[in-house]
Design a protein around this motif. Structure first.
Motif, PDB file in Angstrom:
ATOM      1  N   ILE A   4      -7.676   0.532  -2.947  1.00  0.00           N
ATOM      2  CA  ILE A   4      -6.858   1.179  -3.977  1.00  0.00           C
ATOM      3  C   ILE A   4      -7.604   1.203  -5.301  1.00  0.00           C
ATOM      4  O   ILE A   4      -7.606   2.224  -6.009  1.00  0.00           O
ATOM      5  CB  ILE A   4      -5.506   0.444  -4.130  1.00  0.00           C
ATOM      6  N   MET A   5      -8.266   0.104  -5.651  1.00  0.00           N
ATOM      7  CA  MET A   5      -9.019   0.054  -6.906  1.00  0.00           C
ATOM      8  C   MET A   5     -10.137   1.088  -6.911  1.00  0.00           C
ATOM      9  O   MET A   5     -10.415   1.715  -7.940  1.00  0.00           O
ATOM     10  CB  MET A   5      -9.591  -1.348  -7.118  1.00  0.00           C
ATOM     11  N   GLN A   6     -10.792   1.277  -5.747  1.00  0.00           N
ATOM     12  CA  GLN A   6     -11.858   2.266  -5.672  1.00  0.00           C
ATOM     13  C   GLN A   6     -11.311   3.679  -5.827  1.00  0.00           C
ATOM     14  O   GLN A   6     -11.910   4.531  -6.500  1.00  0.00           O
ATOM     15  CB  GLN A   6     -12.602   2.129  -4.333  1.00  0.00           C
ATOM     16  N   LYS A   7     -10.139   3.935  -5.238  1.00  0.00           N
ATOM     17  CA  LYS A   7      -9.507   5.245  -5.394  1.00  0.00           C
ATOM     18  C   LYS A   7      -9.143   5.509  -6.852  1.00  0.00           C
ATOM     19  O   LYS A   7      -9.322   6.622  -7.356  1.00  0.00           O
ATOM     20  CB  LYS A   7      -8.252   5.322  -4.518  1.00  0.00           C
ATOM     21  N   ILE A   8      -8.614   4.475  -7.538  1.00  0.00           N
ATOM     22  CA  ILE A   8      -8.256   4.624  -8.953  1.00  0.00           C
ATOM     23  C   ILE A   8      -9.495   4.945  -9.775  1.00  0.00           C
ATOM     24  O   ILE A   8      -9.486   5.827 -10.647  1.00  0.00           O
ATOM     25  CB  ILE A   8      -7.572   3.342  -9.465  1.00  0.00           C
ATOM     26  N   LYS A   9     -10.593   4.234  -9.491  1.00  0.00           N
ATOM     27  CA  LYS A   9     -11.830   4.471 -10.242  1.00  0.00           C
ATOM     28  C   LYS A   9     -12.353   5.886 -10.001  1.00  0.00           C
ATOM     29  O   LYS A   9     -12.806   6.570 -10.933  1.00  0.00           O
ATOM     30  CB  LYS A   9     -12.887   3.439  -9.854  1.00  0.00           C
ATOM     31  N   ASP A  10     -12.270   6.349  -8.762  1.00  0.00           N
ATOM     32  CA  ASP A  10     -12.745   7.694  -8.451  1.00  0.00           C
ATOM     33  C   ASP A  10     -11.923   8.752  -9.188  1.00  0.00           C
ATOM     34  O   ASP A  10     -12.486   9.730  -9.729  1.00  0.00           O
ATOM     35  CB  ASP A  10     -12.679   7.940  -6.941  1.00  0.00           C
ATOM     36  N   LEU A  31      -4.026  15.042 -10.519  1.00  0.00           N
ATOM     37  CA  LEU A  31      -4.757  13.772 -10.558  1.00  0.00           C
ATOM     38  C   LEU A  31      -3.931  12.674 -11.218  1.00  0.00           C
ATOM     39  O   LEU A  31      -3.930  11.518 -10.764  1.00  0.00           O
ATOM     40  CB  LEU A  31      -6.079  13.955 -11.307  1.00  0.00           C
ATOM     41  N   LYS A  32      -3.206  13.016 -12.277  1.00  0.00           N
ATOM     42  CA  LYS A  32      -2.368  12.020 -12.959  1.00  0.00           C
ATOM     43  C   LYS A  32      -1.253  11.528 -12.056  1.00  0.00           C
ATOM     44  O   LYS A  32      -0.899  10.342 -12.073  1.00  0.00           O
ATOM     45  CB  LYS A  32      -1.800  12.624 -14.242  1.00  0.00           C
ATOM     46  N   ALA A  33      -0.672  12.420 -11.266  1.00  0.00           N
ATOM     47  CA  ALA A  33       0.380  12.011 -10.334  1.00  0.00           C
ATOM     48  C   ALA A  33      -0.177  11.070  -9.271  1.00  0.00           C
ATOM     49  O   ALA A  33       0.448  10.053  -8.930  1.00  0.00           O
ATOM     50  CB  ALA A  33       1.007  13.246  -9.690  1.00  0.00           C
ATOM     51  N   LYS A  34      -1.359  11.383  -8.736  1.00  0.00           N
ATOM     52  CA  LYS A  34      -1.980  10.500  -7.751  1.00  0.00           C
ATOM     53  C   LYS A  34      -2.299   9.139  -8.359  1.00  0.00           C
ATOM     54  O   LYS A  34      -2.106   8.099  -7.724  1.00  0.00           O
ATOM     55  CB  LYS A  34      -3.264  11.142  -7.222  1.00  0.00           C
ATOM     56  N   LEU A  35      -2.778   9.144  -9.618  1.00  0.00           N
ATOM     57  CA  LEU A  35      -3.116   7.889 -10.292  1.00  0.00           C
ATOM     58  C   LEU A  35      -1.874   7.032 -10.513  1.00  0.00           C
ATOM     59  O   LEU A  35      -1.906   5.810 -10.325  1.00  0.00           O
ATOM     60  CB  LEU A  35      -3.795   8.199 -11.635  1.00  0.00           C
TER      61      LEU A  35
END
Length: 374
Positions: A4-10, A31-35
């Protein structure tokens, strides 16, 4: 968690690379909704075992209101707690002196305000670093936040702390978005607006709703809302609260720098060690909490100005006052008689849902009839 942290960073890296204009508004909104969804998974993990989350920092709420100190280590939070409440919290020259929650109580204008001193947060606290989840989550239970900043580098600390709190769903000095969102069984996404909206178009709205698997909803925009506003409403877990930026150690800066800080909104410069401007800070806390004092007056006697009943700005009806006195009082309640400049005629009879809007209210009880004099 690492995935999850890697997805947030990407996603954050992609947002940083993307230019902000009308052509990319749809992509950035998605992107904001996914974040926001990924951050929610971090804040509310669903692990099945492996022990609990550890000892929390929260303490029993007491008094009429709760205020929390937030800041990086060694900015003077413990010293400020000691000076304002008389409660002992260890002070030292090294970082992370405070390792647990230290509560204290401020008595000001008849109100008892609980003040909490917690361990300093670090960058990345919103992602769970340094027990940041326990530290920041306590702020969600407060009525006001005091962000304590070092006068030497206030802007740097301010931006970092705001980012951590924003990532935890806490909105500082903001009002809830003035838009309505209602799910329905059919009919698709139906956005309407009473003004010309420049930030959200129908494609962006549908993309954000689609990310949350919402395919039927009525959305009414009453102002020029942004994608962040819509996401906050859909998430439904955001907390909006007042915040004061307490700039400590002003004895270490020049008079010119102090004059600049004094002009900034929501700022209050102090020196906790030398006790400079602590009265000004208490006055500002009272203003931001927006509390109302109500004084009771027994029939045939003078008002009791020593022990007021305290109501918050969000609970300002006669019914709220009765509940604070005793919940059984509502069972006997018939009506209230009001005298004063706010009354249309003297006396004016009011019900339980009537709002108490003026300060220094005086009350007189006659059996089951409440008389309000203000």
């Amino acid at each position: 968690m690492a995935t999850i942290m890697q997805k947030i960073k990407d996603i954050e890296d992609e947002m940083a690379r993307t230019q902000k204009n009308k052509a990319t508004a749809h992509h950035l909104g998605l992107l904001k909704a996914k974040l926001a969804k990924l951050r929610r998974e971090i804040l509310t993990p669903t692990s099945k075992g492996g022990g609990g989350a550890g000892e929390g920092f929260d303490v029993t709420k007491s008094g009429d209101s709760r205020v929390r100190l937030v800041g990086f280590p060694s900015v003077g939070k413990s010293t400020l707690l000691n000076k304002l409440t008389g409660t002992f919290s260890e002070v030292a020259s090294y970082e992370f002196t405070t390792l647990t929650c230290i509560p204290g109580v401020i008595t000001y204008r008849g109100a008892k305000i609980q003040l909490l001193d917690l361990p300093g947060i670090i960058e990345g606290a919103k992602d769970g670093k340094g027990r940041g989840r326990q530290v920041i989550s306590t702020a969600r239970t407060c009525n006001c936040i005091l962000i304590v900043l070092d006068a030497i580098k206030p802007i740097t600390h301010k931006r970092l702390i705001e980012k951590e709190l924003e990532g935890f769903g806490i909105r500082l000095n903001k009002e809830p978005p003035n838009l309505s969102f209602r799910r329905k069984d059919k009919g698709g996404i139906n956005p309407t607006s009473t003004i010309n909206n420049t930030n959200l178009d129908i494609d962006t709205v549908k993309a954000i709703c689609g990310e949350y698997r919402i395919h039927n909803a009525d959305i009414n925009l009453r102002y020029d809302a942004t994608a962040d506003d819509l996401i906050d409403v859909i998430e439904g877990s955001r907390v909006y609260m007042p915040c004061i930026y307490v700039v400590n150690k002003i004895d270490q800066i020049t008079l010119e720098e102090l004059e600049i800080l004094d002009k900034l909104p929501h700022y209050c410069p102090i020196s906790a060690h030398l006790e400079w401007n602590l009265d000004g800070l208490l006055e500002k806390i009272w203003e931001y909490l927006n509390l109302t004092r109500i004084y009771t007056k027994p029939k045939g006697m003078n008002p009791d100005y020593d022990d007021p009943v305290i109501l918050s700005s969000k609970k300002m009806t006669v019914e709220d006052f009765c509940i604070i006195i005793h919940k059984d009082m509502l069972k006997q309640y018939k009506y209230a008689l009001v005298w004063g400049s706010s009354a249309k005629h003297k006396p004016q009879r009011v019900g339980k849902v009537s709002s108490i809007e003026l300060l220094n209210v005086r009350l007189s009880f006659i059996s089951t009839v409440c008389q309000y004099l203000y």
